[in-house]
Design a protein around this motif. Structure first.
Motif, PDB file in Angstrom:
ATOM      1  N   GLU A  41      13.715  31.454  34.684  1.00 30.66           N
ATOM      2  CA  GLU A  41      12.660  32.259  34.071  1.00 30.66           C
ATOM      3  C   GLU A  41      11.544  31.397  33.488  1.00 30.66           C
ATOM      4  O   GLU A  41      10.488  31.906  33.144  1.00 30.66           O
ATOM      5  N   VAL A  42      11.783  30.096  33.365  1.00 30.43           N
ATOM      6  CA  VAL A  42      10.743  29.182  32.901  1.00 30.43           C
ATOM      7  C   VAL A  42       9.810  28.921  34.072  1.00 30.43           C
ATOM      8  O   VAL A  42      10.244  28.451  35.126  1.00 30.43           O
ATOM      9  N   GLU A  43       8.543  29.235  33.885  1.00 27.79           N
ATOM     10  CA  GLU A  43       7.579  29.096  34.975  1.00 27.79           C
ATOM     11  C   GLU A  43       7.556  27.667  35.513  1.00 27.79           C
ATOM     12  O   GLU A  43       7.464  26.711  34.748  1.00 27.79           O
ATOM     13  N   ASP A  44       7.674  27.534  36.806  1.00 23.91           N
ATOM     14  CA  ASP A  44       7.601  26.257  37.530  1.00 23.91           C
ATOM     15  C   ASP A  44       8.787  25.319  37.271  1.00 23.91           C
ATOM     16  O   ASP A  44       8.739  24.153  37.658  1.00 23.91           O
ATOM     17  N   ALA A  45       9.852  25.805  36.637  1.00 21.59           N
ATOM     18  CA  ALA A  45      11.011  24.937  36.394  1.00 21.59           C
ATOM     19  C   ALA A  45      11.797  24.679  37.681  1.00 21.59           C
ATOM     20  O   ALA A  45      12.419  23.641  37.832  1.00 21.59           O
ATOM     21  N   LEU A  46      11.748  25.620  38.597  1.00 21.77           N
ATOM     22  CA  LEU A  46      12.509  25.528  39.840  1.00 21.77           C
ATOM     23  C   LEU A  46      11.585  25.151  40.986  1.00 21.77           C
ATOM     24  O   LEU A  46      10.526  25.752  41.161  1.00 21.77           O
ATOM     25  N   VAL A  47      11.974  24.145  41.749  1.00 21.82           N
ATOM     26  CA  VAL A  47      11.242  23.755  42.955  1.00 21.82           C
ATOM     27  C   VAL A  47      12.235  23.699  44.110  1.00 21.82           C
ATOM     28  O   VAL A  47      13.415  23.442  43.909  1.00 21.82           O
ATOM     29  N   TRP A  48      11.731  23.960  45.290  1.00 20.68           N
ATOM     30  CA  TRP A  48      12.571  23.929  46.485  1.00 20.68           C
ATOM     31  C   TRP A  48      12.138  22.751  47.344  1.00 20.68           C
ATOM     32  O   TRP A  48      11.016  22.713  47.817  1.00 20.68           O
ATOM     33  N   LEU A  49      13.058  21.801  47.550  1.00 20.81           N
ATOM     34  CA  LEU A  49      12.769  20.667  48.427  1.00 20.81           C
ATOM     35  C   LEU A  49      12.813  21.102  49.884  1.00 20.81           C
ATOM     36  O   LEU A  49      12.037  20.626  50.708  1.00 20.81           O
ATOM     37  N   THR A  50      13.762  21.987  50.188  1.00 18.40           N
ATOM     38  CA  THR A  50      13.873  22.644  51.484  1.00 18.40           C
ATOM     39  C   THR A  50      14.267  24.085  51.173  1.00 18.40           C
ATOM     40  O   THR A  50      14.564  24.393  50.017  1.00 18.40           O
ATOM     41  N   PRO A  51      14.323  24.966  52.166  1.00 17.79           N
ATOM     42  CA  PRO A  51      14.717  26.354  51.870  1.00 17.79           C
ATOM     43  C   PRO A  51      16.117  26.500  51.260  1.00 17.79           C
ATOM     44  O   PRO A  51      16.426  27.538  50.688  1.00 17.79           O
ATOM     45  N   THR A  52      16.945  25.474  51.355  1.00 23.11           N
ATOM     46  CA  THR A  52      18.302  25.560  50.800  1.00 23.11           C
ATOM     47  C   THR A  52      18.591  24.488  49.750  1.00 23.11           C
ATOM     48  O   THR A  52      19.748  24.307  49.374  1.00 23.11           O
ATOM     49  N   THR A  53      17.563  23.786  49.297  1.00 27.74           N
ATOM     50  CA  THR A  53      17.773  22.681  48.354  1.00 27.74           C
ATOM     51  C   THR A  53      16.925  22.871  47.099  1.00 27.74           C
ATOM     52  O   THR A  53      15.809  22.378  47.016  1.00 27.74           O
ATOM     53  N   PRO A  54      17.484  23.602  46.099  1.00 28.75           N
ATOM     54  CA  PRO A  54      16.736  23.781  44.859  1.00 28.75           C
ATOM     55  C   PRO A  54      16.876  22.569  43.948  1.00 28.75           C
ATOM     56  O   PRO A  54      17.890  21.869  43.957  1.00 28.75           O
ATOM     57  N   ARG A  55      15.835  22.321  43.194  1.00 25.10           N
ATOM     58  CA  ARG A  55      15.861  21.288  42.157  1.00 25.10           C
ATOM     59  C   ARG A  55      15.164  21.848  40.930  1.00 25.10           C
ATOM     60  O   ARG A  55      14.310  22.730  41.023  1.00 25.10           O
ATOM     61  N   TYR A  56      15.541  21.316  39.780  1.00 30.39           N
ATOM     62  CA  TYR A  56      14.985  21.775  38.513  1.00 30.39           C
ATOM     63  C   TYR A  56      14.218  20.637  37.857  1.00 30.39           C
ATOM     64  O   TYR A  56      14.703  19.513  37.810  1.00 30.39           O
ATOM     65  N   ARG A  57      13.050  20.945  37.351  1.00 32.05           N
ATOM     66  CA  ARG A  57      12.246  19.933  36.662  1.00 32.05           C
ATOM     67  C   ARG A  57      12.850  19.691  35.282  1.00 32.05           C
ATOM     68  O   ARG A  57      12.916  20.598  34.444  1.00 32.05           O
ATOM     69  N   ARG A  58      13.288  18.459  35.062  1.00 33.61           N
ATOM     70  CA  ARG A  58      13.991  18.107  33.836  1.00 33.61           C
ATOM     71  C   ARG A  58      13.200  18.456  32.564  1.00 33.61           C
ATOM     72  O   ARG A  58      13.752  19.077  31.659  1.00 33.61           O
ATOM     73  N   PRO A  59      11.916  18.093  32.448  1.00 33.10           N
ATOM     74  CA  PRO A  59      11.200  18.394  31.205  1.00 33.10           C
ATOM     75  C   PRO A  59      11.130  19.898  30.899  1.00 33.10           C
ATOM     76  O   PRO A  59      11.285  20.306  29.750  1.00 33.10           O
ATOM     77  N   LEU A  60      10.934  20.714  31.942  1.00 28.71           N
ATOM     78  CA  LEU A  60      10.866  22.158  31.728  1.00 28.71           C
ATOM     79  C   LEU A  60      12.234  22.731  31.410  1.00 28.71           C
ATOM     80  O   LEU A  60      12.360  23.668  30.619  1.00 28.71           O
ATOM     81  N   LEU A  61      13.268  22.173  32.002  1.00 27.07           N
ATOM     82  CA  LEU A  61      14.628  22.605  31.688  1.00 27.07           C
ATOM     83  C   LEU A  61      14.958  22.281  30.234  1.00 27.07           C
ATOM     84  O   LEU A  61      15.545  23.098  29.525  1.00 27.07           O
ATOM     85  N   MET A  62      14.550  21.114  29.780  1.00 27.62           N
ATOM     86  CA  MET A  62      14.799  20.747  28.384  1.00 27.62           C
ATOM     87  C   MET A  62      14.033  21.676  27.436  1.00 27.62           C
ATOM     88  O   MET A  62      14.549  22.057  26.388  1.00 27.62           O
ATOM     89  N   SER A  63      12.831  22.090  27.813  1.00 30.65           N
ATOM     90  CA  SER A  63      12.070  23.044  27.014  1.00 30.65           C
ATOM     91  C   SER A  63      12.828  24.375  26.933  1.00 30.65           C
ATOM     92  O   SER A  63      12.878  25.004  25.878  1.00 30.65           O
TER      93      SER A  63
END
Length: 63
Positions: free
Chosen positions: A34-56
């Motif tokens: 729900e944190v805007e832009d915290a989730l990015v997709w490297l490929t259609p099946t490979t999610p990654r989370y931005r550490r600074p936004l996750l910590m926020s």
């Protein structure tokens, strides 16, 4: 400097939830997705989370 990204396993461990719970949050909403832009997709099946936004997100839920 490369962006700090976390895997689903790392995020699930940090939050104390299973990877399937994290997957459900990605599908249905909730948790750190729900944190805007915290989730990015490297490929259609490979999610990654931005550490600074996750910590926020963590700081915000603890308050």
């Amino acid at each position: 400097m490369p962006e700090a990204l976390m895997t689903s396993a790392e995020v699930a461990d940090l939050l104390g939830v299973s990877k399937s719970t994290l997957s459900r949050w990605r599908t249905l909403g909730g948790g750190p997705v729900e944190v805007e832009d915290a989730l990015v997709w490297l490929t259609p099946t490979t999610p990654r989370y931005r550490r600074p936004l996750l910590m926020s997100f963590l700081v915000g839920t603890a308050a």
